[in-house]
Design an enzyme around this catalytic site. Structure first.
Site, PDB file in Angstrom:
ATOM      1  N   HIS A   9      -8.515   0.953 -14.466  1.00 32.70           N
ATOM      2  CA  HIS A   9      -8.236  -0.322 -13.791  1.00 32.70           C
ATOM      3  C   HIS A   9      -6.774  -0.343 -13.381  1.00 32.70           C
ATOM      4  O   HIS A   9      -5.895  -0.147 -14.219  1.00 32.70           O
ATOM      5  CB  HIS A   9      -8.530  -1.520 -14.700  1.00 32.70           C
ATOM      6  CG  HIS A   9      -8.080  -2.819 -14.100  1.00 32.70           C
ATOM      7  ND1 HIS A   9      -8.759  -3.433 -13.072  1.00 32.70           N
ATOM      8  CD2 HIS A   9      -7.007  -3.601 -14.360  1.00 32.70           C
ATOM      9  CE1 HIS A   9      -8.116  -4.555 -12.727  1.00 32.70           C
ATOM     10  NE2 HIS A   9      -7.056  -4.665 -13.499  1.00 32.70           N
ATOM     11  N   GLU A  69      -0.368   6.680 -25.610  1.00 32.54           N
ATOM     12  CA  GLU A  69       0.348   5.548 -25.031  1.00 32.54           C
ATOM     13  C   GLU A  69       1.489   6.016 -24.128  1.00 32.54           C
ATOM     14  O   GLU A  69       1.704   5.466 -23.039  1.00 32.54           O
ATOM     15  CB  GLU A  69       0.896   4.628 -26.115  1.00 32.54           C
ATOM     16  CG  GLU A  69       1.597   3.415 -25.531  1.00 32.54           C
ATOM     17  CD  GLU A  69       2.112   2.437 -26.569  1.00 32.54           C
ATOM     18  OE1 GLU A  69       2.547   1.354 -26.158  1.00 32.54           O
ATOM     19  OE2 GLU A  69       2.097   2.753 -27.785  1.00 32.54           O
ATOM     20  N   GLY A  97      -4.584  -2.972 -11.715  1.00 33.53           N
ATOM     21  CA  GLY A  97      -4.347  -4.306 -11.198  1.00 33.53           C
ATOM     22  C   GLY A  97      -2.891  -4.480 -10.809  1.00 33.53           C
ATOM     23  O   GLY A  97      -2.083  -3.560 -10.895  1.00 33.53           O
TER      24      GLY A  97
END
Length: 142
Positions: A103, A60, A105
């Protein structure tokens, strides 16, 4: 991916990454970043093997570093972390995590993180979703 500005920022803070002994590395691929972490008294279970929680913390944190490096001026927090641990790692080893963005975005980044032992064997795979938030940290990254 060049993460040197983020590493410099993290080195000024007493944070989980320093507590667990994480070291962050830039890569030549603009879609990846890398980190290492020792398996020692800070990151192991009482049974002498790497804690899954420490592995997830590495994944993370690394994905967060990657998101911050990709989008200067934005602030990202992890909103979902999911991992599978497939091999134990004994104390004394060092693990290496390679994060790849899958991804990118406007508000969400999704990362896949492969974590390997020093023998190069996959020990965990982790998916991390980061979200861009409006927070006011003590010091703004530029």
């Amino acid at each position: 991916m060049d993460i040197s500005n983020i590493v410099d920022f993290l080195s000024q803070e007493q944070a989980l990454s320093q507590t667990l002994g994480m070291t962050f590395l830039s890569t030549s691929d603009p879609d990846t970043c890398m980190a290492t972490m020792p398996v020692d008294e800070r990151t192991r279970q009482p049974f002498g093997v790497l804690s899954g929680g420490a592995t997830l913390a590495l994944a993370e944190t690394l994905a967060g570093v990657g998101s911050l490096a990709m989008c200067p001026g934005e602030k990202y927090v992890g909103v979902n972390v999911s991992g599978s641990h497939v091999k134990a790692v004994k104390e004394g080893d060092t693990i290496t995590a390679l994060a790849r963005i899958v991804h990118r975005g406007r508000r969400f980044h999704v990362w896949n993180v492969e974590v390997r032992n020093t023998a190069g064997e996959i020990i965990s795979t982790v998916s991390v979703t980061n979200y861009a938030v409006s927070i006011k940290p003590r010091e703004v990254l530029a």
